[in-house]
Structure formats: C-alpha cells, structure tokens
Scaffold this active site. Structure first.
Site, PDB file in Angstrom:
ATOM      1  N   ASP A  34       0.884 -33.739  43.131  1.00 26.97           N
ATOM      2  CA  ASP A  34       0.439 -34.296  41.844  1.00 26.97           C
ATOM      3  C   ASP A  34       0.157 -33.406  40.868  1.00 26.97           C
ATOM      4  O   ASP A  34      -0.373 -32.116  40.944  1.00 26.97           O
ATOM      5  CB  ASP A  34      -1.264 -34.834  42.203  1.00 26.97           C
ATOM      6  CG  ASP A  34      -1.748 -35.760  41.417  1.00 26.97           C
ATOM      7  OD1 ASP A  34      -1.899 -36.981  41.538  1.00 26.97           O
ATOM      8  OD2 ASP A  34      -2.078 -35.436  40.010  1.00 26.97           O
ATOM      9  N   ILE A  35       0.221 -33.678  39.524  1.00 31.08           N
ATOM     10  CA  ILE A  35       0.232 -32.798  38.594  1.00 31.08           C
ATOM     11  C   ILE A  35      -1.157 -32.375  38.087  1.00 31.08           C
ATOM     12  O   ILE A  35      -1.397 -31.231  37.597  1.00 31.08           O
ATOM     13  CB  ILE A  35       1.069 -33.249  37.213  1.00 31.08           C
ATOM     14  CG1 ILE A  35       1.615 -32.528  36.213  1.00 31.08           C
ATOM     15  CG2 ILE A  35      -0.048 -34.514  36.457  1.00 31.08           C
ATOM     16  CD1 ILE A  35       2.410 -32.816  35.066  1.00 31.08           C
ATOM     17  N   ASN A  92      -4.581 -46.938  44.501  1.00 35.13           N
ATOM     18  CA  ASN A  92      -4.854 -47.742  43.469  1.00 35.13           C
ATOM     19  C   ASN A  92      -4.127 -48.847  43.239  1.00 35.13           C
ATOM     20  O   ASN A  92      -3.028 -48.798  43.009  1.00 35.13           O
ATOM     21  CB  ASN A  92      -5.477 -46.959  42.236  1.00 35.13           C
ATOM     22  CG  ASN A  92      -6.242 -45.726  42.444  1.00 35.13           C
ATOM     23  OD1 ASN A  92      -7.413 -45.888  42.984  1.00 35.13           O
ATOM     24  ND2 ASN A  92      -6.122 -44.581  41.975  1.00 35.13           N
ATOM     25  N   VAL A 101       0.107 -45.259  37.014  1.00 40.64           N
ATOM     26  CA  VAL A 101       1.492 -45.378  37.264  1.00 40.64           C
ATOM     27  C   VAL A 101       1.797 -46.421  38.024  1.00 40.64           C
ATOM     28  O   VAL A 101       1.582 -46.529  39.090  1.00 40.64           O
ATOM     29  CB  VAL A 101       2.046 -43.892  37.919  1.00 40.64           C
ATOM     30  CG1 VAL A 101       3.591 -44.002  37.859  1.00 40.64           C
ATOM     31  CG2 VAL A 101       1.427 -42.818  37.046  1.00 40.64           C
ATOM     32  N   HIS A 105       2.152 -45.878  45.044  1.00 41.05           N
ATOM     33  CA  HIS A 105       2.049 -44.605  45.739  1.00 41.05           C
ATOM     34  C   HIS A 105       0.572 -44.228  46.257  1.00 41.05           C
ATOM     35  O   HIS A 105      -0.189 -44.945  45.903  1.00 41.05           O
ATOM     36  CB  HIS A 105       2.176 -43.327  44.754  1.00 41.05           C
ATOM     37  CG  HIS A 105       1.100 -43.712  43.385  1.00 41.05           C
ATOM     38  ND1 HIS A 105       1.643 -44.604  42.370  1.00 41.05           N
ATOM     39  CD2 HIS A 105      -0.142 -43.122  43.061  1.00 41.05           C
ATOM     40  CE1 HIS A 105       0.294 -44.463  41.626  1.00 41.05           C
ATOM     41  NE2 HIS A 105      -0.404 -43.650  42.079  1.00 41.05           N
ATOM     42  N   HIS A 107      -2.169 -41.458  47.400  1.00 36.14           N
ATOM     43  CA  HIS A 107      -2.842 -40.144  47.165  1.00 36.14           C
ATOM     44  C   HIS A 107      -3.209 -39.511  48.488  1.00 36.14           C
ATOM     45  O   HIS A 107      -3.853 -40.179  49.266  1.00 36.14           O
ATOM     46  CB  HIS A 107      -3.712 -39.955  46.418  1.00 36.14           C
ATOM     47  CG  HIS A 107      -3.893 -40.651  45.003  1.00 36.14           C
ATOM     48  ND1 HIS A 107      -3.544 -39.648  43.794  1.00 36.14           N
ATOM     49  CD2 HIS A 107      -3.439 -41.960  44.513  1.00 36.14           C
ATOM     50  CE1 HIS A 107      -3.508 -40.403  42.660  1.00 36.14           C
ATOM     51  NE2 HIS A 107      -3.449 -41.745  42.944  1.00 36.14           N
TER      52      HIS A 107
END
Ligand code: 5GP
Length: 125
Positions: A34-35, A92, A101, A105, A107
């Site tokens: 993750d950025i 989410n 986004v 995905h 996390h």
C-alpha cells in the site's frame, strides 16, 4: 451493481502501466504494498479479474477462484512473516465503507499490535 472501470488505479497497476512494489503475483492474484501503509506490513491483495468490490467478487467469481483467492491471502501472510504474530484483513465495499479504488482488494495489515477495531476499544479481548 457498478460497472467495472478499466481505468481504475489497480487495473492499471495490474496491466503494468503504473509502477508498484509487488510482493506476490501468480496467474490469478496480485499483491502490492500500500502506498500509504497503516503498519510495517500493509499489502493489498487483489484478483487480476475485473471485480469492483468484495460483494461483486463473491457474487460473480467462480467458487474455485474465491477459495483460491483466500488461500493465497494466507500464503502471502506466511510469506510476509505475520502468520504467527497476527494480522488484520479489511475489505471495504462501497460508499459507507469509504472504498476508494473500485477493484476488489483485501488489505492485509500487520507487523505491529493493531489494537481494537473500534478506536478506544481495548486489546483485552
Ligand atoms: P480502499 O479505500 O479502496 O479500501 O483502499 C485503497 C488503498 O489503496 C488505500 O489504502 C491507498 O493507500 C491505496 N492506494 C491508492 N493509490 C495507490 C497507488 O497508486 N499505489 C498503491 N500501491 N496503493 C495505492
């Protein structure tokens, strides 16, 4: 159900159009750092296929892929060294969860004590 947007950032990362720190990839699954990490370990695990969210994935993906996806999440946790110490998975879905986004995905966060899920919630449970 929202139509899949092929311009979303993760779709572009999967296609190799945008750089990322990839920690795992195979035919079906990609995992990137993750950025904006929430812990020493924070990766985003996603299927290569076009699913907008967890709900979309569970609705449309073949059961074999759903099982394989979650087995792969476990494998990545092992690879990242957090399987024993523990980790948190967050997916989410939609507006109330602030999904930003629109490509499904999960996390995978760990590497430190994450405390309770709700702010102020103790770690005693
Ligand atoms: P969401 O809010 O959709 O569940 O999570 C999206 C996550 O993607 C956020 O944690 C955010 O930091 C991460 N993110 C957003 N843009 C990029 C990017 O360009 N590269 C990477 N590696 N992560 C990103």
């Amino acid at each position: 159900m929202t139509k899949y947007d092929q311009c979303n950032i993760f779709s572009r990362i999967i296609r190799g159009e945008i750089p990322s720190k990839m920690v795992y990839q195979d035919e079906f699954v990609v995992a990137i750092e993750d950025i904006n990490p929430a812990g020493p370990v924070h990766v985003l695990v996603m299927p290569r296929g076009e699913y907008t969210s967890f709900d979309d994935f569970v609705t449309k993906a073949p059961e074999g892929l759903i099982a394989r996806f979650f087995k792969t999440v476990q494998r990545i946790a092992e690879q990242l060294g957090v399987r024993e110490s523990g980790y948190r998975l967050i997916a989410n879905h939609g507006k109330h969860a602030s999904q930003s986004v629109p490509h499904f995905h999960v996390h995978l966060i760990g590497g430190r004590s994450l405390g309770g899920l709700v702010p102020g919630d103790g770690e005693s449970r």
